[in-house]
Design an enzyme around this catalytic site. Structure first.
Site, PDB file in Angstrom:
ATOM      1  N   ASP A  95       0.838  -1.249  -0.024  1.00  0.00           N
ATOM      2  CA  ASP A  95       0.103   0.208   0.118  1.00  0.00           C
ATOM      3  C   ASP A  95       0.786   1.160  -0.011  1.00  0.00           C
ATOM      4  OD1 ASP A  95      -2.266  -1.229  -0.058  1.00  0.00           O
ATOM      5  OD2 ASP A  95      -2.591  -1.433   2.223  1.00  0.00           O
ATOM      6  N   MET A 101      -7.030   8.983  10.237  1.00  0.00           N
ATOM      7  CA  MET A 101      -7.686   9.660   8.801  1.00  0.00           C
ATOM      8  C   MET A 101      -8.221  10.853   9.328  1.00  0.00           C
ATOM      9  SD  MET A 101      -8.876   6.091   6.972  1.00  0.00           S
ATOM     10  CE  MET A 101      -9.164   5.082   8.559  1.00  0.00           C
ATOM     11  N   GLY A 106       0.179  -0.910   6.111  1.00  0.00           N
ATOM     12  CA  GLY A 106       0.628   0.234   7.164  1.00  0.00           C
ATOM     13  C   GLY A 106       0.170  -0.391   8.398  1.00  0.00           C
ATOM     14  N   THR A 137       0.221  -0.674  15.462  1.00  0.00           N
ATOM     15  CA  THR A 137      -0.821   0.124  14.833  1.00  0.00           C
ATOM     16  C   THR A 137      -0.364   1.533  15.035  1.00  0.00           C
ATOM     17  OG1 THR A 137      -3.128   0.725  14.452  1.00  0.00           O
ATOM     18  CG2 THR A 137      -2.248   0.482  16.878  1.00  0.00           C
ATOM     19  N   ALA A 138      -0.724   2.511  14.114  1.00  0.00           N
ATOM     20  CA  ALA A 138      -0.269   3.827  14.168  1.00  0.00           C
ATOM     21  C   ALA A 138      -0.477   4.697  15.630  1.00  0.00           C
ATOM     22  CB  ALA A 138      -0.756   4.698  13.129  1.00  0.00           C
ATOM     23  N   GLY A 182       4.627   9.788  11.785  1.00  0.00           N
ATOM     24  CA  GLY A 182       5.084   9.434  13.148  1.00  0.00           C
ATOM     25  C   GLY A 182       5.965   8.171  12.793  1.00  0.00           C
ATOM     26  N   LYS A 205      -3.309   3.991  -2.652  1.00  0.00           N
ATOM     27  CA  LYS A 205      -4.516   4.981  -3.072  1.00  0.00           C
ATOM     28  C   LYS A 205      -3.940   6.281  -2.635  1.00  0.00           C
ATOM     29  CE  LYS A 205      -7.111   3.197   0.794  1.00  0.00           C
ATOM     30  NZ  LYS A 205      -8.182   3.200   1.353  1.00  0.00           N
TER      31      LYS A 205
HETATM   32  C1  LIG Z   1      -5.876   3.548   6.477  1.00  0.00           C
HETATM   33  S1  LIG Z   1      -5.594   3.941   7.966  1.00  0.00           S
HETATM   34  C2  LIG Z   1      -4.563   2.723   8.213  1.00  0.00           C
HETATM   35  C3  LIG Z   1      -4.139   2.335   9.637  1.00  0.00           C
HETATM   36  C4  LIG Z   1      -3.401   1.088   9.955  1.00  0.00           C
HETATM   37  N1  LIG Z   1      -3.958  -0.022   9.535  1.00  0.00           N
HETATM   38  C5  LIG Z   1      -2.560   1.074  11.351  1.00  0.00           C
HETATM   39  O1  LIG Z   1      -3.053   0.078  11.919  1.00  0.00           O
HETATM   40  O2  LIG Z   1      -2.050   1.894  11.723  1.00  0.00           O
HETATM   41  C6  LIG Z   1      -4.269   5.443   7.631  1.00  0.00           C
HETATM   42  C7  LIG Z   1      -4.264   6.229   8.909  1.00  0.00           C
HETATM   43  O3  LIG Z   1      -3.248   5.807   9.723  1.00  0.00           O
HETATM   44  C8  LIG Z   1      -2.534   6.782  10.367  1.00  0.00           C
HETATM   45  N2  LIG Z   1      -0.864   6.740  10.057  1.00  0.00           N
HETATM   46  C9  LIG Z   1      -0.777   5.508   9.434  1.00  0.00           C
HETATM   47  N3  LIG Z   1       0.670   5.748   9.429  1.00  0.00           N
HETATM   48  C10 LIG Z   1       1.017   6.896   9.953  1.00  0.00           C
HETATM   49  C11 LIG Z   1       2.370   7.764  10.366  1.00  0.00           C
HETATM   50  N4  LIG Z   1       3.359   6.983  10.339  1.00  0.00           N
HETATM   51  N5  LIG Z   1       1.894   8.792  11.121  1.00  0.00           N
HETATM   52  C12 LIG Z   1       0.880   9.239  11.427  1.00  0.00           C
HETATM   53  N6  LIG Z   1      -0.319   8.620  11.169  1.00  0.00           N
HETATM   54  C13 LIG Z   1      -0.158   7.381  10.478  1.00  0.00           C
HETATM   55  C14 LIG Z   1      -3.093   8.182   9.685  1.00  0.00           C
HETATM   56  O4  LIG Z   1      -4.183   8.577  10.477  1.00  0.00           O
HETATM   57  C15 LIG Z   1      -3.524   7.320   8.400  1.00  0.00           C
HETATM   58  O5  LIG Z   1      -4.518   8.468   7.980  1.00  0.00           O
END
Ligand SMILES: C[S@@+](CC[C@H](N)C(=O)[O-])C[C@H]1O[C@@H](n2cnc3c(N)ncnc32)[C@H](O)[C@@H]1O
Length: 275
Positions: free
Chosen positions: A48, A184, A101, A131-132, A213, A70
């Site tokens: 992704d 998001m 991610g 997770t983030a 992050g 995307k």
């Molecule tokens: C579609 S969701 C996926 C979440 C992912 N499956 C997880 O468990 O972290 C994408 C959102 O995760 C958050 N996110 C993912 N990686 C990030 C990062 N390195 N820094 C900040 N936010 C992050 C943001 O809010 C982003 O819009």
């Protein structure tokens, strides 16, 4: 979809399996040992948009890669196309890492892909990732829970179905003693904060946004519920960002350990400066 390498060649019709693997939020050292091993052994990696360059660098040369990311909510490859690709690869006998991610089962559509594979009789395994919310908060010096301050945490999405408004119980969220971790949430930040304020959450509730992050590009904005949306504009907050709302954000002043410019904890960068 982008396919970077030639057709995978080592497929075996008996042993195809799709590993739905969480890559964590960016720092390659946050990959689990299992994720790193599966990446080394894969025939194909399907990944992704939020997979960092440092993590892709762990994929051996010669492994076929498909990019199915995307941009800005617009699917580069549709979910049915991704499902069909995974099924075809599994049926062809390949070991496939479906790299996502963070964690595949937290706002990651991992369960949609697993359900599709299960319905079509394809083998799959799930490998959780960090997770983030957990990782970004930790790298910003924010514990999501703290005894006597927050006894729980709620993961919420700033995006509803078909990119509409999130459908959340604002009253319950505004009066909850838990930390809120908003995924998001960049585009809907104003709306989410206004709904929480209107539902009775105090405007001076500490709130933080953490952009990119765990990476060298990490930036954090420490604010309050009432001020965060306007300060985020001045800060030019960009996606991906995690928003954390709750009293635990106050710890960010004293537990600020990560130095993004060096990719090192503060203590390690001080040691290397003196060494
Ligand atoms: C579609 S969701 C996926 C979440 C992912 N499956 C997880 O468990 O972290 C994408 C959102 O995760 C958050 N996110 C993912 N990686 C990030 C990062 N390195 N820094 C900040 N936010 C992050 C943001 O809010 C982003 O819009």
């Amino acid at each position: 979809m982008n396919k970077n390498n030639s057709e995978p060649t080592s497929g075996n019709s008996d042993s195809g399996c799709i590993y739905l693997v969480g890559a964590g939020p960016g720092d390659p050292e946050l990959l689990t040992l299992k994720a790193a091993r599966l990446l080394r052994d894969a025939d194909v990696v399907v990944y992704d948009r939020l997979i960092s360059a440092g993590i892709l660098a762990q994929v051996p040369a010669g492994v076929t890669r498909f990019y199915v990311g995307k941009a800005d909510g617009h699917h580069h490859v549709s979910q049915p196309e991704i499902n069909a690709l995974l099924l075809k690869l599994a049926q062809s006998g390949y070991q496939v890492v479906r790299l996502k991610g963070g964690d595949p089962f937290i706002f990651g559509r991992g369960s949609e892909e697993a359900s599709y594979l299960q319905r079509h009789g394809a083998r799959f395994e799930v490998v959780p990732g960090i997770t983030a919310a957990a990782a970004c908060a930790a790298y910003a010096g924010i514990p999501l829970t703290h005894r006597g301050v927050a006894n729980g945490v709620q993961f919420i999405s700033g995006r509803g179905r078909h990119n509409r408004e999130p459908e959340l119980d604002w009253q319950a969220l505004a009066h909850s003693a838990s930390t809120l971790a908003l995924y998001m949430g960049v585009d809907s930040l104003d709306q989410v904060c206004s709904k929480l304020l209107r539902a009775g959450m105090p405007g001076d509730t500490p709130a933080a946004a953490i952009e990119n992050g765990t990476t060298r590009q990490q930036r954090r904005l420490i604010s309050t519920l009432a001020q965060l949306p306007i300060q985020a504009v001045a800060f030019r907050l960009q996606s991906p960002a995690m928003v954390v709302i709750g009293e635990v954000v106050n710890f960010s002043q004293t537990l600020d350990w990560f130095r993004p410019d060096s990719g090192q904890p503060a203590a390690a960068s001080a040691r290397s400066m003196h060494g």
